[in-house]
Write an enzyme that holds these catalytic residues in place. Structure first.
Site, short mmCIF file in Angstrom:
data_model
loop_
_atom_site.label_atom_id
_atom_site.label_comp_id
_atom_site.label_asym_id
_atom_site.label_seq_id
_atom_site.Cartn_x
_atom_site.Cartn_y
_atom_site.Cartn_z
N HIS A 156 -4.40 -6.69 -11.66
CA HIS A 156 -3.86 -7.73 -10.76
C HIS A 156 -3.27 -8.95 -11.67
CE1 HIS A 156 -6.42 -5.27 -8.37
NE2 HIS A 156 -5.35 -5.08 -7.41
N GLU B 138 0.89 -1.21 -0.11
CA GLU B 138 -0.04 0.01 0.16
C GLU B 138 0.84 1.24 0.10
OE1 GLU B 138 -2.81 -0.04 -0.55
OE2 GLU B 138 -3.71 -1.99 0.00
#
Length: 577
Positions: A492, A403
């Site tokens: 992803h 993150e």
């Protein structure tokens, strides 16, 4: 000590999000006898211009415009009328060379994604990465009259998300030139927006100025269809009632830093910097690093309906011992990730200017689960303004690194969250998730993502061992790249191709008949960090990443080094052109 990047001035380009031994003091200059690599792709290397005492950006501009002799590729030069170049960044790179980034413009409008990155040594262009749009005056689409107004383009947000949409930041609209992969050019409205409700979405679209058709969609959303298969990341804007001044209604102020302690979600005893408050309480606030590292409790406010309540209340305690295991985990990990980037790369937070880090625990999105305590997700919000964690992910070392790194990418290469650039964005975050896990876990790490949460999301060493969906496993080479109709084109899904290359480069092995001699994970972290910070741009592709990482390897170790050979082999093994 590693070479520190010194930036003289930097301007953001523009979007990020989810679903060994070091270099030491060794810095090998690129050898002068490297022959210029001239190709119609997107890289030129060698002595590309004659020595000059002019300003670095002026040298590159003159070369791109054909005003001086250069060995730039033909795809990197355009001197037609109405074309110009704007300096986006002028800095010193990882190896002490001049770094120049030029944004191509046409009739005063940016040509989306066309940024040329050049490195110069003593007034000589040594390397140029990227390309420029050609023959723009002959493009039919750039001669068509505009029929969609700026105001009509801005209505895309309400048309898409409803008239009751809750905006997180003001929507901005700018006119750009967009050239697609078939070399068709159009004027477009680039609409940037952040939406909290009725769905959680942030990013941009480019709409054709003639018909309003979508030319590019780079929007990150909470997608229920993917929530069972991969972490979904979304971003929003600033908000909430937490402001670092104690609980709402309290007049307490910060007295000073103290050493706090607590047990994290993995059962480890942790110590960290907290703050003593004037009312005798203590808060998970550390103002000794950058502009502060603050940890909040969202108290399971629903991201889907109650985003305005985020980040929540600062986590507090009546003593220096904190009992909230998710809060202890998030606070300790945020501090650890901040320290990692500071110690390894002399980087001061996401933006390299001390940007405040806000971690939010006990977050929940009702669109994914009816069980607030088991929202299996996390998000990097508004370029790192908030790092939001559902309870299961608060203790995952690599998720915290992932993150935080999204926010760094947003401040640097700003890789568009769609297609190949989006997959690079995700992979770079995975790579540094591994780096953080190793750093936090006393040197122990693995090549999977998310295992401290109780579930492995991706395997970098063996991507295809993980199911992406009921019909797909993660790919491990470029032949299996797929432009999916969801997941923003497979950001992803396709990230695992780069993940496999990074694993092979670090650990070694054979793949697709190619043997790779591993160079250790620390060198891999360096190669990808410097590529991301200095050489990649918003629209970079897998080929661009290969060129960038190979360039860093040559600069740091030399063109005949085992490190450069390993880089080449790793990308060959994963069939990346």
């Amino acid at each position: 000590m590693k070479k520190k990047r010194k930036v003289f001035s930097a301007m953001a380009l523009s979007v990020g999000l989810l679903a060994g031994s070091g270099l030491g003091a060794v810095h090998v200059e690129a050898t002068a006898n490297v022959q210029a690599k001239i190709q119609e792709s997107k890289q030129s290397m060698g002595n590309l211009t004659a020595p000059s005492e002019s300003k670095a950006s002026d040298i590159v501009k003159a070369a791109v415009k054909g005003q001086i002799d250069s060995k730039l590729s033909n795809s990197q030069k355009n001197n037609e009328s109405y074309v110009d170049y704007r300096v986006v960044e002028e800095a010193t790179d990882y190896n002490g060379q001049d770094l120049v980034k030029l944004q191509q413009t046409y009739k005063g409008y940016d040509v989306f994604g066309k940024v040329l990155v050049s490195q110069l040594d003593q007034g000589v262009i040594k390397n140029a990465l990227g390309d420029v749009a050609k023959n723009l005056n002959g493009k039919k689409g750039l001669k068509e009259k505009q029929k969609i107004s700026k105001k009509e383009a801005a209505s895309y947000v309400s048309d898409t998300y409803g008239s009751d949409v809750e905006l997180l930041t003001d929507t901005t609209v700018e006119k750009v030139v967009y050239v697609n992969d078939k070399d068709k050019a159009s004027f477009g409205w680039k609409v940037d927006f952040s939406v909290a409700a009725p769905t959680f979405a942030e990013g941009f679209v480019i709409l054709d100025t003639k018909k309003g058709d979508t030319l590019l969609h780079a929007v990150k959303e909470m997608d229920r269809a993917l929530s069972d298969e991969t972490i979904q990341y979304a971003k929003g804007g600033n908000g909430g009632n937490g402001n670092g001044g104690g609980k709402p209604g309290s007049s307490a102020t910060v007295v000073g830093p103290v050493t706090g302690s607590g047990v994290d979600k993995n059962g480890n005893s942790r110590t960290f910097t907290a703050s003593e408050m004037s009312d005798g309480t203590y808060e998970l606030v550390d103002y000794t690093r950058g502009q502060g590292i603050l940890t909040y409790d969202a108290q399971y406010a629903d991201l889907n309906r109650e985003y305005r309540l985020y980040p929540g209340e600062l986590l507090s305690s009546t003593s220096t011992t904190f009992s909230d295991v998710e809060g202890v985990s998030a606070h300790y990990l945020a501090t650890s990730v901040y320290e990692y980037y500071l110690n390894e790369y002399n980087r001061n937070s996401f933006d390299n200017n001390g940007q405040q880090v806000k971690s939010v625990v006990h977050a929940w999105d009702s669109s994914s689960t009816n069980d607030p305590e088991n929202w299996f997700n996390a998000a990097s919000v508004n370029d790192g303004a908030m790092l939001i964690y559902g309870d299961p992910l608060a203790g995952a070392y690599d998720v915290a690194g992932h993150e935080f790194t999204h926010a760094i990418t947003s401040s640097e290469s700003d890789l568009v969250y769609s297609g190949e650039p989006g997959a690079l964005n995700e992979s770079i975050s995975d790579i540094f998730g591994v780096a953080i896990e190793k750093n936090v876990n006393n040197g122990s790490f693995n090549w999977t993502i998310g295992e401290q949460s109780g579930e492995v999301f991706r395997s970098m060493s063996d991507p295809s061992s993980i199911q992406f969906s009921s019909t797909l496993v993660y790919p491990d080479d470029y032949n299996d790249y797929q432009n999916l109709s969801y997941d923003n084109g497979g950001v992803h899904f396709n990230s695992s191709i780069i993940n496999k290359a990074a694993y092979l480069l670090a650990a070694g092995g054979s793949h697709n008949g190619v043997s790779v001699q591993g160079i250790g994970e620390e060198k891999v972290f360096d190669l990808f960090y410097y590529a991301n910070v200095d050489l990649l741009t918003a629209d970079s592709t897998f080929e661009d990443l290969r060129n960038a990482v190979e360039t860093v390897a040559v600069d740091l170790y030399g063109s005949s080094s085992s490190e450069f050979q390993a880089v080449t082999a790793a990308f060959d093994a994963t069939l990346i052109p």
